[in-house]
Enzyme design. Structure first.
Site, mmCIF file in Angstrom:
data_model
loop_
_atom_site.group_PDB
_atom_site.id
_atom_site.type_symbol
_atom_site.label_atom_id
_atom_site.label_comp_id
_atom_site.label_asym_id
_atom_site.label_seq_id
_atom_site.Cartn_x
_atom_site.Cartn_y
_atom_site.Cartn_z
ATOM 1 N N HIS A 112 -4.995 -0.267 9.892
ATOM 2 C CA HIS A 112 -6.360 0.324 10.510
ATOM 3 C C HIS A 112 -7.652 0.357 9.779
ATOM 4 C CE1 HIS A 112 -5.480 4.857 10.002
ATOM 5 N NE2 HIS A 112 -5.464 4.091 8.881
ATOM 6 N N GLY A 136 1.060 -1.248 0.068
ATOM 7 C CA GLY A 136 0.012 0.063 -0.092
ATOM 8 C C GLY A 136 0.799 1.124 0.059
ATOM 9 N N ASP A 175 -2.851 -7.146 -5.258
ATOM 10 C CA ASP A 175 -3.941 -7.193 -4.300
ATOM 11 C C ASP A 175 -3.119 -7.751 -3.217
ATOM 12 O OD1 ASP A 175 -6.040 -7.781 -2.437
ATOM 13 O OD2 ASP A 175 -7.463 -8.233 -4.023
ATOM 14 N N MET A 176 -3.120 -7.022 -1.878
ATOM 15 C CA MET A 176 -2.385 -7.830 -0.717
ATOM 16 C C MET A 176 -3.136 -8.824 -0.303
ATOM 17 S SD MET A 176 -3.080 -4.575 2.102
ATOM 18 C CE MET A 176 -4.560 -4.028 2.136
ATOM 19 N N LYS A 220 2.570 0.544 6.480
ATOM 20 C CA LYS A 220 2.421 2.054 7.245
ATOM 21 C C LYS A 220 0.668 2.369 7.017
ATOM 22 C CE LYS A 220 2.897 6.811 6.806
ATOM 23 N NZ LYS A 220 1.726 7.052 6.498
ATOM 24 N N ASP A 256 0.916 -1.898 -4.734
ATOM 25 C CA ASP A 256 -0.225 -1.167 -4.644
ATOM 26 C C ASP A 256 -1.338 -1.496 -5.641
ATOM 27 O OD1 ASP A 256 -2.662 0.403 -3.425
ATOM 28 O OD2 ASP A 256 -0.771 1.817 -2.681
#
Length: 359
Positions: A264, A203, A246-247, A260, A226
């Site tokens: 969240h 990302g 795609d992670m 980073k 990303d």
């Protein structure tokens, strides 16, 4: 009789204090919108360019405003002084009018500041991100995943991939934040990156963090990973490669994986998937690790100035995406559930922390 009067007086003062508290909370958006106005009018840059305490009349004459609005600038400056963005230069007997100087906060709003932060308030206060808050209470009564979804009928990420304005605002804000955080990481936490040969910034956007890292660690190979619409058209260098993907599916292999302010954005189930993909991607299990930069709720005791942005961030995650901020117990549960052995939290990044997670 006296006692009764005292009780009444005490009751009255409690009522008035409660009323004042409600007023303060209801009107607190005025701080944000006044800040946005100051950025839009370039007030920090105008005062900075003047090079000394700037008299009100000079400020008014230098701003791109209609002549009928000149009398309102002193009132705008009054609230910006109260909220810590400017200081009032003391008026002496020789000076007939007030002058203004910058504070540390307004210096971070200067266009040519290396860590300029103007994009963050511009993004947060854009109608695209403000409007979902009007759906907040409605969202509690329906089964939509977020108030953002209630407002627009799709996820934040889908909207960003279709709406260039949101994509641009979001990327700009993240770039600003990353530029500042990366310099602190390299200055205060150099040992975290020492000995590593390769790193994937998951990302990683347009590569702000990767560029800062390779500048200080030229031997380190960085992959910025990303979504396709984020990295499309970005040119790599000898040390930096841009990879679309795609992670949740797979992450490129490296010694270390950086996340980073990624975790969240997602709920626990999604975070578990991301962490499992990270563990699979760590090439060298002996020296490899995951480096997380994110909020840890309640890890600095009694610091209200740090607690407040954590709580704001948590609410923003609830409204915009399906994520949340986590305390140490929440983080530990995720790490161990994903099969990691240990972790270390270092609270050195303001209201965020640096977390190292070891396989």
């Amino acid at each position: 009789m006296q006692n009764m009067d005292f009780d009444n007086e005490d009751h009255s003062s409690k009522l008035l204090r409660a009323q004042t508290h409600i007023f303060n909370q209801a009107f607190s958006f005025i701080n944000s919108m006044s800040l946005k106005c100051a950025i839009d009018l370039c007030i920090p840059d105008v005062i900075h360019k003047y090079g000394q305490p700037m008299p009100l009349s000079q400020l008014v004459a230098s701003l791109p405003i209609h002549p009928s609005k000149t009398c309102f600038i002193s009132r705008l400056m009054q609230i910006l002084i109260h909220s810590g963005f400017f200081s009032q230069h003391n008026v002496t007997d020789n000076e007939q009018e007030v002058s203004y100087v910058l504070t540390d906060a307004s210096r971070l709003l200067l266009k040519d500041h290396p860590f300029c932060m103007t994009s963050l308030p511009q993004a947060i206060l854009d109608p695209i991100l403000v409007n979902p808050w009007f759906q907040f209470s409605t969202w509690f009564t329906n089964d939509d995943p977020t108030p953002f979804h209630t407002q627009y009928g799709m996820t934040f990420w889908d909207y960003a991939s279709r709406e260039p304005k949101l994509n641009h605002l979001f990327n700009d804000a993240m770039t600003n934040d990353t530029r500042l955080i990366s310099s602190v990481v390299i200055e205060k936490c150099k040992e975290v990156l020492e000995g590593l040969e390769s790193l994937v910034d998951v990302g990683g956007g347009t590569g702000t963090m990767a560029k800062a890292i390779v500048k200080s660690f030229p031997h380190l190979k960085c992959t910025v990973f990303d979504l396709p619409h984020v990295v499309q058209g970005l040119q790599g260098t000898e040390n930096i490669e841009y990879v679309a993907g795609d992670m949740f599916e797979a992450i490129p292999s490296a010694d270390s994986i950086m996340l980073k302010t990624i975790m969240h954005d997602w709920n626990d189930e999604e975070c578990l998937k991301i962490l499992k993909r990270c563990k699979e991607a760590i090439a060298n299990k002996d020296k490899g690790k995951v480096i997380i930069i994110d909020v840890v709720m309640g890890n600095v005791k009694g610091d209200n100035k740090l607690d407040q942005p954590k709580l704001y961030y948590d609410m923003e995650m609830m409204v915009m995406v399906s994520g949340k901020e986590r305390n140490e117990r929440d983080w530990a549960k995720l790490f161990f559930s994903a099969g990691f052995n240990n972790y270390k939290i270092t609270p050195v990044l303001g209201f965020k922390s640096l977390i190292e997670v070891y396989p």
